[in-house]
Design a protein around this motif. Structure first.
Motif, PDB file in Angstrom:
ATOM      1  N   ALA A 546       1.038  -1.259  -0.448  1.00 35.92           N
ATOM      2  CA  ALA A 546       0.110   0.161   0.372  1.00 35.92           C
ATOM      3  C   ALA A 546       0.733   1.083   0.524  1.00 35.92           C
ATOM      4  N   ALA A 547       2.579   1.565   0.840  1.00 38.58           N
ATOM      5  CA  ALA A 547       3.023   2.487   0.819  1.00 38.58           C
ATOM      6  C   ALA A 547       3.660   2.621  -1.186  1.00 38.58           C
ATOM      7  N   ASN A 548       3.510   1.985  -1.467  1.00 42.86           N
ATOM      8  CA  ASN A 548       4.284   1.592  -2.844  1.00 42.86           C
ATOM      9  C   ASN A 548       5.620   2.089  -2.855  1.00 42.86           C
ATOM     10  N   THR A 549       6.625   1.062  -2.313  1.00 46.17           N
ATOM     11  CA  THR A 549       7.154   0.643  -2.014  1.00 46.17           C
ATOM     12  C   THR A 549       8.320  -0.561  -2.685  1.00 46.17           C
ATOM     13  N   VAL A 550       7.421  -1.454  -3.040  1.00 46.94           N
ATOM     14  CA  VAL A 550       7.991  -2.402  -3.201  1.00 46.94           C
ATOM     15  C   VAL A 550       7.507  -2.857  -5.164  1.00 46.94           C
ATOM     16  N   LYS A 551       8.327  -3.157  -6.042  1.00 51.15           N
ATOM     17  CA  LYS A 551       7.992  -2.937  -7.258  1.00 51.15           C
ATOM     18  C   LYS A 551       7.716  -3.787  -7.782  1.00 51.15           C
ATOM     19  N   LEU A 552       6.787  -4.017  -8.537  1.00 52.36           N
ATOM     20  CA  LEU A 552       6.802  -5.186  -9.260  1.00 52.36           C
ATOM     21  C   LEU A 552       6.520  -4.920 -10.692  1.00 52.36           C
ATOM     22  N   GLY A 553       7.783  -5.597 -12.042  1.00 47.67           N
ATOM     23  CA  GLY A 553       8.178  -4.496 -13.216  1.00 47.67           C
ATOM     24  C   GLY A 553       6.895  -5.202 -13.813  1.00 47.67           C
ATOM     25  N   GLY A 554       7.485  -4.651 -14.983  1.00 43.41           N
ATOM     26  CA  GLY A 554       5.844  -4.523 -15.747  1.00 43.41           C
ATOM     27  C   GLY A 554       6.617  -6.110 -16.391  1.00 43.41           C
ATOM     28  N   TYR A 555       5.704  -7.048 -17.302  1.00 38.40           N
ATOM     29  CA  TYR A 555       6.490  -7.795 -17.873  1.00 38.40           C
ATOM     30  C   TYR A 555       4.955  -7.982 -19.235  1.00 38.40           C
ATOM     31  N   ALA A 556       5.474  -9.104 -20.197  1.00 41.93           N
ATOM     32  CA  ALA A 556       4.705  -9.404 -21.284  1.00 41.93           C
ATOM     33  C   ALA A 556       5.477 -10.811 -21.786  1.00 41.93           C
TER      34      ALA A 556
END
Length: 606
Positions: A546-556
C-alpha cells in the motif's frame, strides 16, 4: 485520471480505426445473447453494458487450462496468482478488489464467506460451455459483491454428441475429459467429467522447501431438464470438483472442494409473462495440512432461493421483478463468534426499447441479518445512430458485505463494520462495419468504507491486527478494443488504461498490485486442415504494498498455438505457453510458470 490528450486520444483513435481486433471471443456475424447483464436474455448491444462473451469454440481454440487464462488480458481484467497452476488466484476487475467481482455458476452464487472471494482456479475449463463477463456495477440486480462486475460460467447442457479430449505436457501435466448428452427439448440429460494433474512449479522464491508444488483436480457435472406440458419447463444441475493443492509455508497442502446444486422451474402461460423459481446451494471447502498433519478447516455453504417474474408491459417495454434469499453458514476449525447469517432482497428492473433509443432502470433493497438494510440502483441509456455508431451511458451504486473474517475473526472481532459502498459512472461507444467491430468505454468508480486490516495492538496482544472501514478508493479507466476479419484471418486487440488510487490518506497511492496499463493481442489464421494462432499479453508495473515501495516490474508473455484436423471428428492441438520464457511475478516472492509445451487430442463429432 489525468490522461495526456496528446498521447492517449490519438492512440485511442488509431486503435478504433485500425484493422485490429478486440478479444470479445465471439463471431462477428452474430451478436451474442447475454443473460447476466439484465437477468433476462438480451443481445450484447441491448444490455447497455461493457460485455465479453467467451464461447466453447474460443475455449477450445485457446487451449488454456484455467478460467484465469481465459480471462487474462480482457478489457478491465488483471489477475494475481500465488505461484502457478491451482494456486489462489485474485481477479481485479476494473481496478476493484478481488471480492468486488460476483462469480456465478449457472446462475448460482459461489465463493467463500470467510475469505470473500471465489476459487476460480478450481473451476474445470473442460466442463464450461461459455462465460459471460459483465463490467460495471450489478448490485441492483444481484446484491453484494457486484461492484466491479459479474462473471457467470455456464456448464455444458442439452443433447450433445460424445466428445473426448486427452492432454499432456510440461511439468508432468495431464488432463482428460469427456462429455455428452442425449434426449430432446422435452427431456434431456448431459454428463461431463474431467481430471487434471500437474507437478507445478516451486511456488515461492527463496523459500526453504524449494520443491515443486503440485495440483490435481477431478470434476463431474450432471445437468438435466425438460418440459411438463406446454407451459412448464425445468432444469436440474450438479457440479462437483475436488482437488489437492500443494504450497510452500504452513499449511503446505490443502484438500479443496467446490459443489454447486440447483433446480429451476419456469412457468410461461403466454407470450407476455413468465415466472421462474430457483433453489440452489453452493459449497466452498478447504481442509489444510502441514506435513500431512491437520492444520485448519474452512467451509462455506450458501443456500439460495430466487423468484423472478418477467412481464412484457407493451411492445418494447419489459418489467423484471423478483425476490432473492440467501443463507450463509460456515463450518470451521476456527471458533467464530457467529457462523450464520441470512439476506433477503427484492429487486425490480424496467427495460425500454424505443427504436434507436434504449433505457434501463433497476433498484434493489437488501435486508441482511448482520448489517441491516441497504439500497442500490442503476440507470442506463443508449442511442443508435447507425450500425457503425452506438452511444451509451450508465450510473450505478453497489456494495460488498463484510466477510466473516472481517466481522468475527477471533481476537479481532469487529461486528460493527459497515458494507463497502461504491458509485460508478460510465460512457461508451461502439460500432460495426462489415467484419470490423470496435468499442470504447470510460468509467469512474468511487469506493468508500473500504475494509482494511491494520495493526491494532492491545496490552494483552501487542501484535494484534484488526479491520476497520478506513480506506477509500477512486478508480478511473479507459478501455479500447476492436476486432476484424481479413478473409480467414482473425485479429484481436484490447488496451486498458487505469488510474486505481487509494485516496484514504493525505497522499494518494496506487492500489496494491494494480497496473496502470494492460493489453492483449490475438491473431488466428487457418491454412486448410491447419490453423495457427498467437496471444500476446502485456501488463505494466505495479506495487506489492500500500505504501508503493515494493515494485513489481511490468511483463509481456507470448503464447503460440496450432491445430491440425485429421478429419471431421479428430483434431490434434499443440500450445507453447510463455514461449519466450519470461520470468515475472504478480505477487512479490511468488513464481509464475516459465515456458511450457502441451499437446491435446480431441474427438468431437459434428
Amino acid at each position: 485520471m489525468k490522461f495526456n490528450r496528446n498521447k492517449v486520444l490519438p492512440a485511442a483513435i488509431a486503435l478504433v480505426l485500425s484493422p485490429s481486433v478486440f478479444a470479445q471471443a465471439q463471431e462477428t456475424e452474430l451478436e451474442p445473447v447475454v443473460v447476466t447483464a439484465n437477468r433476462v436474455a438480451r443481445t450484447a448491444d441491448e444490455t447497455l453494458s461493457s460485455v465479453t462473451v467467451i464461447t466453447r469454440k474460443e475455449i477450445e481454440q485457446q487451449q488454456v487450462q484455467s478460467v484465469s487464462d481465459l480471462l487474462r488480458g480482457l478489457p478491465g481484467v488483471q489477475l494475481v496468482n500465488n505461484g502457478g497452476p491451482g494456486k489462489a488466484t485474485s481477479l481485479f476487475l476494473r481496478g476493484t478488489s478481488d471480492g468486488h467481482t460476483l462469480v456465478l455458476i449457472d446462475g448460482v452464487k459461489v465463493g467463500s464467506a470467510t475469505s470473500g472471494s471465489a476459487s476460480l482456479q478450481d473451476i474445470p475449463v473442460e466442463l464450461i460451455e461459455r462465460i459471460e463477463l459483465v463490467r460495471g456495477p450489478r448490485a441492483s440486480l444481484y446484491g453484494s459483491e457486484a461492484i466491479g462486475g459479474v462473471v457467470q460460467i455456464f456448464t455444458k447442457k442439452g443433447p450433445q454428441p460424445l466428445s473426448i479430449s486427452l492432454s499432456g505436457g510440461t511439468r508432468h501435466t495431464f488432463e482428460g475429459a469427456a462429455a455428452g448428452g442425449f434426449g430432446s427439448p422435452d427431456a434431456w440429460l448431459n454428463l461431463a467429467t474431467s481430471g487434471f494433474t500437474t507437478s507445478g512449479i516451486n511456488a515461492r522464491n527463496n523459500y526453504t522447501e524449494g520443491d515443486r508444488d503440485g495440483y490435481s483436480r477431478n470434476s463431474g457435472s450432471v445437468r438435466g431438464g425438460g418440459r411438463i406440458g406446454e407451459k412448464l419447463s425445468f432444469d436440474l444441475q450438479a457440479l462437483h470438483t475436488e482437488g489437492r493443492n500443494e504450497n510452500d509455508g504452513s499449511p503446505n497442502s490443502s484438500d479443496v472442494q467446490q459443489d454447486v446444486y440447483g433446480g429451476n422451474l419456469r412457468f410461461v402461460p403466454n407470450d407476455n409473462y413468465s415466472s421462474s423459481v430457483r433453489l440452489a446451494q453452493s459449497l466452498d471447502a478447504s481442509r489444510n495440512f502441514t506435513n500431512e498433519k491437520f492444520y485448519s478447516r474452512f467451509d462455506t455453504r450458501r443456500s439460495q432461493a430466487a423468484w423472478q417474474n418477467d412481464v412484457t408491459l407493451s411492445k418494447g417495454h419489459q418489467l423484471v421483478a423478483g425476490l432473492d434469499y440467501q443463507y450463509d453458514e460456515i463450518l470451521s476449525s476456527t471458533p467464530y463468534e457467529r457462523s450464520k447469517r441470512t439476506n433477503q432482497a427484492a429487486f425490480a428492473q424496467y427495460l425500454a426499447d424505443l427504436g434507436a433509443f434504449d433505457l434501463q432502470f433497476a433498484a434493489r433493497h437488501d435486508k441482511n441479518e448482520q448489517y441491516g438494510h441497504h439500497n442500490t440502483g442503476s440507470a442506463a441509456a443508449g442511442y443508435t445512430f447507425s450500425p457503425a455508431l452506438r452511444l451509451r451511458a450508465s450510473y450505478g451504486t453497489a456494495f460488498k458485505a463484510p466477510t466473516f473474517n472481517d466481522l468475527y475473526w477471533p481476537g479481532a472481532e469487529s461486528p460493527d463494520l459497515q458494507p463497502e459502498k461504491s458509485r460508478s459512472s460510465e460512457i461508451g461507444a461502439s460500432g460495426k462495419r462489415g467484419d470490423f467491430n470496435w468499442q470504447i468505454s470510460a468509467f469512474r468508480t468511487d469506493v468508500k468504507n473500504l475494509i482494511a486490516w491494520a495493526p491494532a495492538p492491545t496490552p494483552a496482544d501487542p501484535y494484534r491486527w484488526a479491520p476497520d472501514n478506513v480506506s477509500a478508493a477512486r478508480i478511473k479507466g479507459l478501455e479500447l478494443g476492436a476486432n476484424q476479419r481479413f478473409g480467414d484471418t482473425k485479429l484481436a486487440a484490447s488496451v486498458t488504461f487505469l488510474d486505481p488510487k487509494d485516496v484514504s490518506g493525505s497522499n494518494s497511492k496506487l492500489l496494491v498490485r494494480r497496473a496502470r496499463q494492460s493489453a492483449r493481442f490475438d491473431i488466428d489464421q487457418p491454412f486448410g486442415a491447419w490453423s495457427f494462432g498467437t496471444s500476446l499479453n502485456a501488463v505494466g508495473k505495479r506495487y506489492n504494498d500500500a505504501a508503493n515501495t515494493v515494485k513489481l516490474g511490468g511483463y509481456a508473455t507470448l503464447d503460440l498455438r496450432a491445430e491440425y484436423s485429421i478429419d471431421k471428428e479428430w483434431r490434434v492441438q499443440t500450445r507453447i505457453e510463455n514461449a519466450l520464457d519470461k520470468r515475472y511475478e504478480t505477487i512479490d516472492g511468488y513464481n509464475q510458470p516459465g515456458i511450457g509445451a502441451f499437446v491435446t487430442v480431441r474427438y468431437q463429432p459434428k
